[in-house]
Every structure is written in structure tokens, then in C-alpha cells.
Scaffold this active site. Sequence first.
Site, PDB file in Angstrom:
ATOM      1  N   GLY A  95      34.793  35.856  49.087  1.00 41.38           N
ATOM      2  CA  GLY A  95      33.766  35.678  49.524  1.00 41.38           C
ATOM      3  C   GLY A  95      33.281  37.328  49.246  1.00 41.38           C
ATOM      4  O   GLY A  95      33.530  38.360  48.274  1.00 41.38           O
ATOM      5  N   ASN A  96      32.354  37.799  49.561  1.00 42.19           N
ATOM      6  CA  ASN A  96      32.095  39.333  49.055  1.00 42.19           C
ATOM      7  C   ASN A  96      31.326  39.884  50.583  1.00 42.19           C
ATOM      8  O   ASN A  96      31.021  39.792  51.963  1.00 42.19           O
ATOM      9  CB  ASN A  96      30.689  39.253  47.871  1.00 42.19           C
ATOM     10  CG  ASN A  96      29.803  38.515  47.432  1.00 42.19           C
ATOM     11  OD1 ASN A  96      28.816  38.618  48.888  1.00 42.19           O
ATOM     12  ND2 ASN A  96      29.506  37.203  47.500  1.00 42.19           N
ATOM     13  N   TYR A  97      30.278  41.099  49.998  1.00 39.61           N
ATOM     14  CA  TYR A  97      29.465  41.924  51.077  1.00 39.61           C
ATOM     15  C   TYR A  97      27.977  41.837  51.498  1.00 39.61           C
ATOM     16  O   TYR A  97      27.676  42.479  52.316  1.00 39.61           O
ATOM     17  CB  TYR A  97      30.556  43.448  51.269  1.00 39.61           C
ATOM     18  CG  TYR A  97      31.249  43.776  51.313  1.00 39.61           C
ATOM     19  CD1 TYR A  97      32.097  43.310  52.480  1.00 39.61           C
ATOM     20  CD2 TYR A  97      32.217  44.481  49.890  1.00 39.61           C
ATOM     21  CE1 TYR A  97      33.237  44.463  52.399  1.00 39.61           C
ATOM     22  CE2 TYR A  97      33.501  45.626  50.640  1.00 39.61           C
ATOM     23  CZ  TYR A  97      34.286  44.586  51.436  1.00 39.61           C
ATOM     24  OH  TYR A  97      35.523  45.449  52.129  1.00 39.61           O
ATOM     25  N   SER A  98      28.291  40.593  51.071  1.00 41.47           N
ATOM     26  CA  SER A  98      26.518  40.316  50.831  1.00 41.47           C
ATOM     27  C   SER A  98      26.306  40.282  52.299  1.00 41.47           C
ATOM     28  O   SER A  98      26.577  39.401  52.875  1.00 41.47           O
ATOM     29  CB  SER A  98      25.745  39.226  50.003  1.00 41.47           C
ATOM     30  OG  SER A  98      24.878  38.739  50.361  1.00 41.47           O
ATOM     31  N   ALA A 158      24.238  36.572  46.364  1.00 36.22           N
ATOM     32  CA  ALA A 158      25.432  36.948  45.566  1.00 36.22           C
ATOM     33  C   ALA A 158      26.612  36.095  45.646  1.00 36.22           C
ATOM     34  O   ALA A 158      27.185  35.814  46.364  1.00 36.22           O
ATOM     35  CB  ALA A 158      25.798  38.008  46.301  1.00 36.22           C
TER      36      ALA A 158
END
Length: 398
Positions: free
Chosen positions: A208-211, A278
Site C-alpha cells: 500500500g502507500n501513505y495516502s 495514489a
Amino acid sequence: MLQGKKIVLGITGSIAAYKSCLIIRQLIKKGAEVQVVITPAGKEFITPITLSALTSKPVISDFFSQRDGTWHSHVDLGLWADAMLIAPATASTIGKMAHGVADNMLITTYLSMKAPVFIAPAMDLDMYAHPSTQQNLRTLQAYGNHIIEPGTGFLASKLEGKGRMEEPENIVSSLERFFAQQNSLAGKKILITAGPTYEKIDPVRFIGNYSSGKMGFALANECANRGAQVELVCGPVSASMQVHSPNIHRTDIESATQMLEACQRLFPSMDSAILCAAVADYAPETTATQKIKRTGDDMVIRLKPNPDIAASLGQTKQAHQTLVGFALETNDEESNAQAKLKKKNFDFIVLNSLKDEGAGFRTDTNKITIITANGKTEYPLKSKSEVAKDIIDQLALL
Ligand code: CTP
């Protein structure tokens, strides 16, 4: 813009209550009708006689009129108003509003309010900076209320000079701006993607990512405030991320492939799409059906490229449709953004640089540059809800 508008003005117990007189004078000069609702503490700072003289209406403070026992209906006020403005709003009132503590006429009126609500906080810096107050303001904003403040807003990282009530003329112009734009996007359909995507490795793990989704949600709220119908397609965001507008229809997805499917289904009937999500560029080639066990060895996860949602919509974009993209860059920001603008067939692109403090992921603020084929406009650091206004102003120009 304020001609004929019906405004409920809530006044609470702050030293800034005297400035309510200036707000009333300006609202009335611009043709608005003002009904004051004051808290018991508010009356310690300004007299109802002054306020009723200015508004030519009896001031409402109690559930029953002390003169003849008539019941004041907060429900009727909620239906009558075109907007409610609470200025000054103390920490106590903000706390009660956030938690539905309906122990006075102002809070019951707020809870019955059908019209948009504007809040101008007024308190000293320590009270303002306290995490309780900040959390309450966040909650109120998430419920769709508008916070009016000097500078970049309560969510900005810098606190100097904060807590002071915004000047009356700026409060009044915020209301004017709201009414001027209220139906400016009526009849428009706008697709917005928001948040991260999760790409499954096994039943318990993902890439995943930090969005956080905050920018996309702010855009959805801004479009809805201007009367557009919004299709919000969002990846896994925190449970506190909620939308409360009947103009917003939300679809929750998890992976890039699911986001692509939702966007391809929705986009043909849209006027615009703003691609704020994102999206993970790669996903594991295979997803294990059972939890992957730890072994002593190194481990390799082979990744395959995900579909490019923006490029796919860019290919099918019709002449009447507009497409807006985002670019989060760490280096060669403008040339990278220009390249993405062309490659994905965007009408304009919103550039965030990770070099700018307060911009990008997991912050409540953002600092953007809008890049079109013809040039660029740089904006200062602002709260994401203010940034959303700038982006939608640009969209409205096309
Ligand atoms: N985007 C998308 N689908 C993808 C990747 C990106 O729709 N699979 C959209 C984003 O929502 C954003 C824009 O494309 O509006 C640019 O995203 P970004 O990740 O910066 O672009 P990439 O093409 O992935 O380029 P990079 O190599 O910098 O990751």
C-alpha cells in the site's frame, strides 16, 4: 449575493462577541435577514437589546420566550435559514457541537439546521491548540461544516496568531463566496478518485502507500458544495473519513484493478474526473490463498504492473469531458508533471512536491502548483479544503 438570504447568527460567550455587531451590520447592508441566537454566556458579553436593534428581530436565547412563554422552534429556524453562522464560536460551543450536547438553544438550532453551517472560532491560543479543540474542529469539518479562520486554517502546522476570530469583513466575504458558487456546478457530474490502493500479497498482507484520502475528500466536498453530483471512488481510508452530503455517492474499492473497473463504468456519464488517488503502480503477480509462513530464507515477491487508470480514461475522454490529474514528485517536479499531463491526456495537473514542508501525504495541508499546457500557477501552503477551492476554481474555468 447576500440579497434576501436568511442567516441565523449564533453568538457565544467570547470577548469577540462585540464584533458580531459589525457582522450583522455588513450582512444587513448587503440585503440579508439576520436572526440572532445567543448562548447564556454570550449575553454576558453583549446585550440582546443591541442585537435586536441591529437586526430588527427579537433575539432568541431560551427555549421559551421569557415575556409570553412562546416556544422558540429550533426546527423552524433550521428550515428557515439559508445559512447558519456561529461567530464567535468558543471552544465550549465547538465541543458541544461536535458531540451533540444540546443544552442550549444555539446547539439545538445547530443540530436541526438544514442549511450549511459556518463556524468562526474565537479563543486564546492555548485553548485553540489543545488536541481536544483541534479534534473537535476536525470532527465538525468532517461533518461538512465550514471553518472560517485567518491564515491557512486550523489544520495548518503553524499555530502563531491562531484562535483569534477572523475579521468581520472576511467572514462576510466567505459567506458571499459560498453563495456565489453554491449552484455554479449544478447539473455537473464529477468523478473523484481518492486514497491509496491495497494490492494483496496474501490474506493478511498487502502493498500500500501513505495516502490518507484527505485531498480527494476535500475535493468531493467542494464539488458537492457547488451543486455537482459527485461519484467518489476511494481506496481503503480510515473509518473517520466520512462524507455527509447527499450530492456525494461513494464507492469503496481496494485494489487498482477494482478502481479501474469502477472508473471505467462511471466515466462515460461524467463531465469531469479528478484523479487524486495514489494508485499502486505494481501488484504481486500472484496472491497467496493462505497466509505465507515465515521461513529462514530470503523471500522474493514478483510484481506485475497495474493498469494506469488515468491513461485509460484519457484515451476514452470525449471533447466535452475534462480530466484532472495529480503528480507527487520528489525531483524534476515540473518536467515530470508536464510529461504526465501529455502522456495521460489531462486538461491540467496538480503538482505536489515532497520537498515542500506540509505538502503531500498524511498532512492536513497542501502546497500545489497547477500546470496546464499553457503555463503554471503556484499557490501558497493552505488547508486541503482551501486547496480544493483553488483546484475547483481552475476546473470551473474550463
Ligand atoms: N494514476 C492512475 N493510475 C495509476 C497510476 C497513477 O490513475 N496506475 C493517476 C494518479 O491518480 C495521478 C496521476 O495518475 O492523478 C499521476 O500519478 P503518479 O503515480 O504520479 O504517476 P505514474 O504514472 O505512476 O508515474 P510515476 O512513475 O512517477 O509513479
